[in-house]
Design an enzyme around this catalytic site. Sequence first.
Site, PDB file in Angstrom:
ATOM      1  N   TYR A  52      -1.106  -1.954  10.981  1.00  0.00           N
ATOM      2  CA  TYR A  52      -1.411  -2.628   9.705  1.00  0.00           C
ATOM      3  C   TYR A  52      -0.345  -2.270   8.667  1.00  0.00           C
ATOM      4  CZ  TYR A  52      -3.239  -2.337   4.919  1.00  0.00           C
ATOM      5  OH  TYR A  52      -3.369  -2.375   3.547  1.00  0.00           O
ATOM      6  N   HIS A  53      -0.061  -0.970   8.554  1.00  0.00           N
ATOM      7  CA  HIS A  53       0.935  -0.567   7.555  1.00  0.00           C
ATOM      8  C   HIS A  53       2.313  -1.143   7.880  1.00  0.00           C
ATOM      9  CE1 HIS A  53      -2.258   2.461   6.694  1.00  0.00           C
ATOM     10  NE2 HIS A  53      -1.871   2.218   5.462  1.00  0.00           N
ATOM     11  N   SER A 106       0.451   2.899  10.685  1.00  0.00           N
ATOM     12  CA  SER A 106      -0.396   2.149  11.630  1.00  0.00           C
ATOM     13  C   SER A 106       0.255   0.771  11.768  1.00  0.00           C
ATOM     14  CB  SER A 106      -1.814   1.974  11.096  1.00  0.00           C
ATOM     15  OG  SER A 106      -1.815   1.030  10.030  1.00  0.00           O
ATOM     16  N   THR A 140       0.842  -1.204   0.000  1.00  0.00           N
ATOM     17  CA  THR A 140       0.000   0.000   0.000  1.00  0.00           C
ATOM     18  C   THR A 140       0.873   1.250   0.000  1.00  0.00           C
ATOM     19  OG1 THR A 140      -1.250   1.363   1.564  1.00  0.00           O
ATOM     20  CG2 THR A 140      -0.309  -0.625   2.455  1.00  0.00           C
ATOM     21  N   LYS A 194       2.612  -4.457   6.351  1.00  0.00           N
ATOM     22  CA  LYS A 194       2.888  -4.385   4.911  1.00  0.00           C
ATOM     23  C   LYS A 194       4.372  -4.085   4.660  1.00  0.00           C
ATOM     24  CE  LYS A 194      -1.206  -4.796   2.895  1.00  0.00           C
ATOM     25  NZ  LYS A 194      -1.534  -5.912   2.019  1.00  0.00           N
TER      26      LYS A 194
HETATM   27  N1  LIG Z   1      -9.003  -1.714  -1.134  1.00  0.00           N
HETATM   28  C1  LIG Z   1      -8.070  -0.787  -1.089  1.00  0.00           C
HETATM   29  O1  LIG Z   1      -8.339   0.413  -1.220  1.00  0.00           O
HETATM   30  C2  LIG Z   1      -6.625  -1.179  -0.905  1.00  0.00           C
HETATM   31  C3  LIG Z   1      -5.627  -0.178  -0.979  1.00  0.00           C
HETATM   32  C4  LIG Z   1      -4.305  -0.543  -0.813  1.00  0.00           C
HETATM   33  C5  LIG Z   1      -3.952  -1.865  -0.597  1.00  0.00           C
HETATM   34  N2  LIG Z   1      -4.940  -2.822  -0.506  1.00  0.00           N
HETATM   35  C6  LIG Z   1      -4.523  -4.215  -0.297  1.00  0.00           C
HETATM   36  O2  LIG Z   1      -5.130  -5.035  -1.282  1.00  0.00           O
HETATM   37  C7  LIG Z   1      -5.458  -6.308  -0.729  1.00  0.00           C
HETATM   38  C8  LIG Z   1      -6.917  -6.631  -0.981  1.00  0.00           C
HETATM   39  O3  LIG Z   1      -7.726  -5.600  -0.437  1.00  0.00           O
HETATM   40  P1  LIG Z   1      -9.296  -5.694  -0.378  1.00  0.00           P
HETATM   41  O4  LIG Z   1      -9.793  -4.302  -0.283  1.00  0.00           O
HETATM   42  O5  LIG Z   1      -9.787  -6.588  -1.465  1.00  0.00           O
HETATM   43  O6  LIG Z   1      -9.499  -6.390   1.052  1.00  0.00           O
HETATM   44  P2  LIG Z   1     -10.493  -7.567   1.469  1.00  0.00           P
HETATM   45  O7  LIG Z   1     -10.453  -7.667   2.949  1.00  0.00           O
HETATM   46  O8  LIG Z   1     -11.831  -7.348   0.845  1.00  0.00           O
HETATM   47  O9  LIG Z   1      -9.815  -8.844   0.810  1.00  0.00           O
HETATM   48  C9  LIG Z   1      -8.882  -9.651   1.467  1.00  0.00           C
HETATM   49  C10 LIG Z   1      -9.425 -11.059   1.463  1.00  0.00           C
HETATM   50  O10 LIG Z   1      -8.441 -11.902   2.027  1.00  0.00           O
HETATM   51  C11 LIG Z   1      -9.063 -12.806   2.905  1.00  0.00           C
HETATM   52  N3  LIG Z   1      -8.086 -13.207   3.907  1.00  0.00           N
HETATM   53  C12 LIG Z   1      -7.467 -12.444   4.822  1.00  0.00           C
HETATM   54  N4  LIG Z   1      -6.667 -13.172   5.583  1.00  0.00           N
HETATM   55  C13 LIG Z   1      -6.764 -14.444   5.150  1.00  0.00           C
HETATM   56  C14 LIG Z   1      -6.187 -15.672   5.547  1.00  0.00           C
HETATM   57  N5  LIG Z   1      -5.345 -15.756   6.579  1.00  0.00           N
HETATM   58  N6  LIG Z   1      -6.504 -16.789   4.865  1.00  0.00           N
HETATM   59  C15 LIG Z   1      -7.359 -16.729   3.816  1.00  0.00           C
HETATM   60  N7  LIG Z   1      -7.953 -15.605   3.395  1.00  0.00           N
HETATM   61  C16 LIG Z   1      -7.660 -14.467   4.064  1.00  0.00           C
HETATM   62  C17 LIG Z   1     -10.247 -12.051   3.492  1.00  0.00           C
HETATM   63  O11 LIG Z   1     -11.258 -12.908   3.965  1.00  0.00           O
HETATM   64  C18 LIG Z   1     -10.697 -11.213   2.313  1.00  0.00           C
HETATM   65  O12 LIG Z   1     -11.712 -11.847   1.587  1.00  0.00           O
HETATM   66  C19 LIG Z   1      -5.102  -6.228   0.752  1.00  0.00           C
HETATM   67  O13 LIG Z   1      -3.834  -6.806   0.936  1.00  0.00           O
HETATM   68  C20 LIG Z   1      -5.024  -4.745   1.030  1.00  0.00           C
HETATM   69  O14 LIG Z   1      -4.144  -4.470   2.065  1.00  0.00           O
HETATM   70  C21 LIG Z   1      -6.260  -2.497  -0.662  1.00  0.00           C
END
Ligand SMILES: NC(=O)c1ccc[n+]([C@@H]2O[C@H](COP(=O)([O-])OP(=O)(O)OC[C@H]3O[C@@H](n4cnc5c(N)ncnc54)[C@H](O)[C@@H]3O)[C@@H](O)[C@H]2O)c1
Length: 510
Positions: A274-275, A272, A228, A278
């Site tokens: 979380y960050h 954070s 991110t 990452k």
């Molecule tokens: N959506 C955004 O704006 C955004 C921005 C920057 C980075 N990201 C990154 O992109 C990725 C996807 O984001 P998203 O918005 O689709 O999030 P999301 O939470 O909708 O998708 C992540 C999926 O991974 C699954 N998951 C998490 N831990 C797991 C585990 N241990 N085993 C199996 N499944 C697991 C969750 O159930 C979920 O369905 C993430 O890594 C997030 O940090 C998202």
Amino acid sequence: MTKFHNSDCTCWNCPAINLAGKVDFRACGQSALKFEKKQDETGDSHIMAECKRRPELGLFDPTSITFEECPEWRETQYGYLLKNMRIMILGMDGYLGWTLALWLGKLGCHVSGIDNFSRRSWVAERGSHTIVPISDMTERLHAAKEVLGLNINFRKINILDRELLKEFIEEVKPEAIVHYGECPSAPYSMIDFEHAAYVQKNNVIGTLGLLFTMHEVVPEASLIKLGTMGEYGTPLTGRPIFEGMFPANAVLKWNNREWSMGGELTPRDPVSFYHCSKAQDTFNVYEACKYWWLRSYDVMQGVIYGVYTDHLAADPRLRTRYDIDEAFGTVINRYVAQAVIGFPLTLYGKGEQIRGFIGLEDAMQCITRLIAKPPEPGQYDVVNQMSGYCSMRKLAETVKKIGEKDFGLKIEIQRVENPRVEADRHPFEPIFNKLPDEFGFVQSDMLEKEIHRMFALLTRPEIKKRIEEKEHVILPKTWWSGEKKEVERLELIKNNNHAVKKNGKAVNIN
Ligand SMILES: NC(=O)c1ccc[n+]([C@@H]2O[C@H](COP(=O)([O-])OP(=O)(O)OC[C@H]3O[C@@H](n4cnc5c(N)ncnc54)[C@H](O)[C@@H]3O)[C@@H](O)[C@H]2O)c1
């Protein structure tokens, strides 16, 4: 013949390759360096290859066939893609994972995926729900088959369960793995020790286990890992936020001496726990590429907005999730939902924080283009994936403008206390050239169009009702200080100017 961003890539980049011959990986270090073919006294190449898809070729020089020439790579609008390319999506039930599964399936890829449905539990734990109703995985898969003709191979697996993960990877033998499967929420990681530890274990150990598994089972597959933009923070010196590594001509000057910084990882300043997870992933992936010659693109993704692709809209059972609570809703999505129910849009603090953004369809395009041009063995590279950036205030004003003009809503903007520890005002100069320059990413001019689409969806009575039911989860209650109290309003903003510049090609709309 059309020239694509990956036309001149060779088998050296291809996941269908088996390297053979005299390969001393350790001696070579990072392999982004050009491969030099050398002959020994027997006339053999030092590095030879066999093709898993075309074994009849026998041993050959891996630089001798380009994607353009190879019949296994076929033309698509996003460059050459391996025929029936086997792609595994980790986190396939999520906001982005489900969208990508349909997107790649329609491009002819063989899509498999895993998820443990934890995102559904996290949102329920926070007392919220996705305001666009989504189906369970069984129904999603059934609808994907019925409506789009896709056979998606899904298995419920927790990434932390290395045995099950390894078994599935061994069975599928993915040629690319897209890793979305992490907990994506900064506020969730700041609730208390248990949540911080959970997020870090889930994300960091999950990814570490994946790296070991790839090393053991599919070292030639490419890993598209989601990071991110928040890993970098917002450097107050105003120095550019480079794409993960300093450019070749960057120098460090100190005490009348200077050194080249070219190729070194740039500093991370996560915002954070979380960050932090990452940023730790970044180092683990970087090291795994160095030690084991894995290949990875680390994608520093900006905030995503929107819930539209043609495939998601093809049937209500195919929709992706849309969250609005403080922990799991992303900012533009939250603003539109707030506007629809007459809740003043929430700026934290002064609302001058600047962030990078990218629309859902553009994000899918970027990931596809990265998959189409796999890194070389051992290559770790970083891309900043965003299409523009602007302040929270300007974003709120854009949402207000569209909601009022096109949907006749009366929309207000408020400033509330900022529960985060972050600079209210800061310089911001992100560099995001690689995707357009090296991967052919063409940004669609979609910010206003997508906000309009979101309003059209959310003003439907049944969706509006689902937002109203969860109005109480909108205001933040998680403070970085550890306090637990709802933020208070600082100001209801009276006059907004609507002078938001157009979000054209890779421009700042600040
Ligand atoms: N959506 C955004 O704006 C955004 C921005 C920057 C980075 N990201 C990154 O992109 C990725 C996807 O984001 P998203 O918005 O689709 O999030 P999301 O939470 O909708 O998708 C992540 C999926 O991974 C699954 N998951 C998490 N831990 C797991 C585990 N241990 N085993 C199996 N499944 C697991 C969750 O159930 C979920 O369905 C993430 O890594 C997030 O940090 C998202």
